[in-house]
Design an enzyme around this catalytic site. Structure first.
Site, PDB file in Angstrom:
ATOM      1  N   ASP B  18      41.812 -53.705 -47.965  1.00 62.69           N
ATOM      2  CA  ASP B  18      41.016 -52.489 -48.126  1.00 62.69           C
ATOM      3  C   ASP B  18      41.454 -51.655 -49.325  1.00 62.69           C
ATOM      4  O   ASP B  18      40.643 -51.276 -50.167  1.00 62.69           O
ATOM      5  CB  ASP B  18      41.126 -51.603 -46.873  1.00 62.69           C
ATOM      6  CG  ASP B  18      40.447 -52.220 -45.675  1.00 62.69           C
ATOM      7  OD1 ASP B  18      40.270 -53.459 -45.651  1.00 62.69           O
ATOM      8  OD2 ASP B  18      40.112 -51.468 -44.753  1.00 62.69           O
ATOM      9  N   ARG B  98      49.842 -38.950 -40.468  1.00 60.62           N
ATOM     10  CA  ARG B  98      48.908 -38.630 -41.543  1.00 60.62           C
ATOM     11  C   ARG B  98      49.297 -37.416 -42.373  1.00 60.62           C
ATOM     12  O   ARG B  98      49.161 -37.434 -43.601  1.00 60.62           O
ATOM     13  CB  ARG B  98      47.490 -38.454 -40.970  1.00 60.62           C
ATOM     14  CG  ARG B  98      46.938 -39.682 -40.259  1.00 60.62           C
ATOM     15  CD  ARG B  98      47.215 -40.960 -41.004  1.00 60.62           C
ATOM     16  NE  ARG B  98      46.456 -42.099 -40.508  1.00 60.62           N
ATOM     17  CZ  ARG B  98      46.734 -43.345 -40.865  1.00 60.62           C
ATOM     18  NH1 ARG B  98      47.731 -43.625 -41.695  1.00 60.62           N
ATOM     19  NH2 ARG B  98      46.000 -44.346 -40.384  1.00 60.62           N
ATOM     20  N   ASP B 127      41.172 -40.230 -39.136  1.00 57.65           N
ATOM     21  CA  ASP B 127      42.199 -40.208 -40.173  1.00 57.65           C
ATOM     22  C   ASP B 127      41.725 -39.557 -41.462  1.00 57.65           C
ATOM     23  O   ASP B 127      42.481 -38.876 -42.146  1.00 57.65           O
ATOM     24  CB  ASP B 127      42.702 -41.624 -40.426  1.00 57.65           C
ATOM     25  CG  ASP B 127      43.568 -42.095 -39.264  1.00 57.65           C
ATOM     26  OD1 ASP B 127      44.215 -41.236 -38.639  1.00 57.65           O
ATOM     27  OD2 ASP B 127      43.566 -43.295 -38.979  1.00 57.65           O
ATOM     28  N   SER B 182      41.309 -53.622 -35.634  1.00 55.81           N
ATOM     29  CA  SER B 182      41.725 -52.659 -36.639  1.00 55.81           C
ATOM     30  C   SER B 182      43.024 -52.041 -36.140  1.00 55.81           C
ATOM     31  O   SER B 182      43.070 -51.508 -35.029  1.00 55.81           O
ATOM     32  CB  SER B 182      40.634 -51.605 -36.799  1.00 55.81           C
ATOM     33  OG  SER B 182      41.093 -50.567 -37.602  1.00 55.81           O
TER      34      SER B 182
END
Lengths: 406, 406, 406, 406
Positions: B18, B98, B127, B182
């Site tokens: 990604d 995060r 996120d 995922s």
């Protein structure tokens, strides 16, 4: 309160040592008539023998009642709709039974023309508060006699001596025979206090626990279970419809066999001290996990979060004895308002102390929308560009503040 | 935002498919310089290879950093002081990492003179919100590029095609090779979403889980553990002093071996939909249980209850991405204020998915007083008669209301 | 949303400049049929003229409705049961009218077969959010057109030019004629924003205010008023029974004459910025003061305190546009549950901006007991000795903690 | 507690009738040495005469102290940072002075080697709780003598008779001479209870009020005032720097002249009954209004809302006597954490009972951004299109729920 002001007292009577001594003591010290009330709330002991004992003590009005369905339907189930946990660990097994006993004591007082009630809870515990707040809330004029706060029989030895002196038969098999712990049980749980638990560093002995097997001794194979919810309450197990008390009894049986629901905690009593307690709540532990899972699928996010924020307060109210209070009723109204959509089935796996959710579905009320949540293309169900504006406006106040700093 | 307004962008870069595609896409679509930032937050993969990949993509400024200690010390530990759980189940493993990444992105942008940052979070998830609220809170003028909300590469197939077309090497062994889920991982947890989890009625396959053994496969013998707390944080395991990251790594190792910390939940995302996620948080699960036990012995009742009432809000703030916000700091101030006394040792037993507290002590800060809590005579430490007045005044308002009704 | 996807749109239409321009713009840009909806929510302007204007614009389906009773009965009154105030000052006058408009827009869309609704709220304000959250909550498939977020007519000058160009008549007397402020009015309040209010250091001019006299110009003699409450709602003024809308209109009249209910505040909008607003809420200010006084006599302490703790959240929900949401309904259930006993009469004195409570009574539901509260001897209604135990047990945890320190 | 267990007691002594009788009674009944402590907390009476009276009563250790600055700086100011109001109306004037007195009683006991303290609060009120919780929290071993809960002098007549019998001089001018009300005063307020207030339907007489003029008698011209805030506290009036006690004294003077700060309420006491009280808090009323206005400009929205949600709890803690408690300190930490940015100036207009904010500014910390809030075009400071995504994602959960219903 002058002792000869009491004419007739309704006593919460188990037939065990403590309440047998109290019965005698009330007759002697208050010189009043005593009505006995013995309730089956699922404590796992026969209540019938209480009749013969009460008769032997000269009691004329003897109430023996099976309250199990009322207990689970009107007290346990409403409480579980709130996902109530006290101090992160305790499922309120003792707390939730007390208001029901208080209610029946007050009702029986009205039926029998008694002007007082009495109970066997000690002067250091929470149960005296729960009994008495419940009773005062339901009948502001009731008189309450709490012998443990009045007499000087403040040890087991003195109680035994009093019993011997007054010819009270002591059955060693009753009241947790040979157990050195102070125990309480009802359909929701069994609790242990005292003895070696008084040192919070010490692990209790393996043979203290009575309702659950040690997880190490539980079956090596997991067991699956499907629980059906209707408006937040469990109404069937593996598709078989059951009454509330049947549900809880069955979950206790299954959960206990798999070592589920033990807790060993230090808790804060309402009367101000910390105490150590151990609890077995097999069915309740399963119910809580399943109810949260059912809500996770069917309840709106903000309603769920608000429930979570109100829960500690709600649990504290029950722990402290305020079941029959305007504030508990107010919170209950809010909680119940959310449960109309909590319908569906939750699948669980039980294994050696673990309750694992492995599936949940609701034909009528699921808010889970695969087409929106998917990681793959969703054919327009959700416009990813919306997130930009969402984030930017949520960030606006932070950015303005950042400019002030910069 | 006009695309040619961006001169240089710092990309949160893992080296996987990604972010490799994003790197290329940024170069092509924005025509800007890219700085890569790869952090080791304990995700369990080598970060070093990211350097070669970035160099191969023509990147001049490459940041590769080990943030594990900062992550646990400044983010995980403060969060656990609050006993934070989102929606009763989720230990916020992804959420808490995060803001740290956002902070470093913004700092690196300042260091390198970049005017923008970019990340690989999708347009449907939490996120993106966490990265961007964090970044905006720290630098209100920063530009943010979220390729997933801009491009049309909205499936794995399209990504692969883009990679092939642009000569981006795809290592099958990276990024959860062969896993259909995922995933996200850091020192606190690993998470799974998507694939068969998109049906909340379906149990995920046994081989999905990576960090913990199945409880059925865990050792048949329990393991005991002693955790030392200092001001609410764990500072030693079995008496051996460790840094925060060492503590968490070691608890992950031990907990994982005993099948501890799995969760399978349906959660409510901040962007508005429900999603199903599975999590493994072995060390965190142990930490939470132990921290509550340490607090149970040392924390005042009302402070503890207030913490419980504030916790859902605090957890929600972290879940929603508001770590760097005045309201989170306000709550943190309240929480931290209580932790000075949370010192002592907790003993645990780990067994096949269970974390059981078997003892807790504090030489300096215990509020447990055996002489008051005892069931036996206490030589005057507590006057049982006090309970009468306590109950009667607490009941007064209920009694007055009862008279109104009657 | 593609513009030709819309077939028919229901427009919240006042007949003033803004919505007249919008009407035309919708016809032109969307090429769709327009249904106008004009509501009398007590804004103090004739709604009848809207018909002729709409007809002149070629509208076939014209809805003109008097919603005053529904507005007060189903929105204002429930909100006042909560004593709702936003940020300590704002009585939510604008906020509470929006969901009703949204509801009727959606209902009229269903009646007329329209697939969209439209409103004249700007892209920076709260009202767009309130209209649209309300509409989406009631009809998830409804399309919403917010011209202010789409067009480039972002100033009064451009609007006027557009009107001139398209032959839209502009009556100087409507829509706050000559007033430089942006205004909104309904039976609960009138608000002012913009112009010199954009500097929060500047006091607005004396002639901005429209509904209330300046306190300096109010009568020199106070006026007394008796308000009768039934289940938390005002049902009579000075003994004369009135409908909800009549009550509010009358209190506006009286309060306005005495200079009551002005507020000049800086508030936090949901969309992220601070804004300055001035408000006149004469009747609402009286209602709030009186309702609190009625509750002070009849409501249980803990229910009252819980209401106070929940109130800011409830007010925020309404401010943010979540009237039609599960969480607002949940809180409303809790609030309404408490109001059955809020019955009686409150006496007030109004004088130059002041609302003073001078008496409150309830024949059926007072919890005030003179015999208990008295400073003189009370013949046993309250045992002062009870306070000793009450204090000592409440102090116990503090004393144990004190010993730890000492 | 055995009466001869007390060797020396520190008495909170005003020199008025009640505490003079208590002094004598302690000497007689407890046969112990008495230390008197008389504090000036701004009650508006001379404290010096207490020395001669105490000497006349044979007291050797006499403490007379001016605590006004400490009172305002360490108690009143921190409380006002929270915008604390009890039950929507009461500014906690009596409540906040009690912990300071308790603290000095305990400290003086330590200094003089006394083992007990005593106070003149009655057995039905809140003050006994506040004194005693405060004292126990600071010294868990202190003994407390509350004569009103022990003796039978339960009416003014009996007190007077006791005084006459024991040769205690009664000055008619002290202790609210001729006032039939029970009063309490300090720099924050004066309170009235009892007498005709015991009927909550009756308005008190005009001559009850002592600190404020009747609004009807206040000046016909408004007075403007500018208050400077630093970190949430007022540090200057009209640009003139003042100490905390000077600020409050000056605001009392000005506010009293304009008839500001009267309240007539029915409140819920901690000991369980409702009581009616009247209060004059002129300076405090101005401070609260101004502080909210200063925060409105400088405080983040979410921090402000969280403060509002926590405030009722914080106020309740102070009302109930828990100033010196872990939970109050925890909340204070959260509140104080927010106040670093509450800097600037607020302009007020005072007029016949009204406090009107007419301006607020902050050179350093304003979060008000005209370019964003403006109704006119803002040159890109705010992208109105962002609102679409913001609304749509906030609506998503409501829409999914709507589909379920539909």
């Amino acid at each position: 309160m002058s002792r000869n002001a009491v004419k007739k007292v309704v006593l919460a009577y188990s037939g065990g040592l403590d309440t047998s001594v109290i019965l005698k003591w009330l007759q002697q010290e208050y010189g009043c008539e005593v009505v006995t009330f013995t309730a089956d709330v699922g404590q796992g002991e026969e209540v019938a023998p209480a009749r013969a004992k009460a008769e032997a003590a000269g009691i004329k009005e003897i109430y023996i009642e099976d309250l199990r369905e009322e207990f689970v339907r009107d007290f346990v189930y409403p409480m579980f709709r709130a996902n109530a946990i006290y101090e992160g660990e305790y499922l309120l097994g003792t707390s939730i039974a007390r208001p029901l006993i208080a209610k029946r004591l007050v009702e029986i007082a009205a039926e029998t023309g008694a002007d007082a009630i009495s109970h066997g809870a000690t002067g250091k515990g929470n149960d005296q508060v729960r009994f008495e707040l419940g009773a005062y809330g339901l009948n502001p004029e009731i008189k309450i006699i709490a012998p443990w706060r009045e007499w000087d029989l403040l040890s087991r030895e003195k109680l035994m001596a009093y019993a011997a002196e007054h010819g009270i038969a002591i059955e060693q098999k009753r009241d947790g025979s040979k157990s050195p712990y102070s125990m309480d049980a009802n359909l929701l749980h069994i609790s242990y206090e005292g003895y070696d638990l008084e040192d919070p560093w010490v692990e209790p002995g393996r043979d203290m626990w009575r309702w659950t097997v040690d997880p190490q001794d539980a079956p090596d194979q997991p067991q699956e279970l499907a629980l059906t919810f209707s408006r937040g309450d469990i109404t069937a197990i593996d598709g078989k419809a059951m009454t509330p008390a049947e549900v809880l009894a069955e979950l206790n049986r299954i959960g206990g066999a798999h070592g589920i629901g033990r807790a060993d905690i230090v808790e804060n009593r309402y009367v101000g001290m910390k105490s150590r307690g151990c609890y077995e709540t097999p069915g309740g532990t399963i119910m809580l996990k399943a109810h949260r899972a059912m809500e996770s699928l069917t309840l709106d996010r903000e309603a769920a979060h608000l429930k979570d924020e109100l829960m500690p307060r709600y649990a504290e109210l029950i722990y402290n004895g305020y079941w029959f209070s305007p504030e508990r009723e107010m919170l209950q109204a809010a909680i119940d308002q959310t449960q109309a959509v909590v319908n569906g089935v939750v699948r669980l796996k039980l294994y050696k102390g673990n309750v694992m959710v492995v599936g949940r579905k609701s034909d009528t009320d699921s808010l889970f929308d695969e087409s929106i949540a998917t990681f793959e293309e969703d054919a327009g169900a959700y416009d990813q560009g919306d997130a930009t504006g969402f984030i930017r406006l949520n960030a606006l106040r932070l950015r303005v503040a950042g400019r002030r700093k910069g």
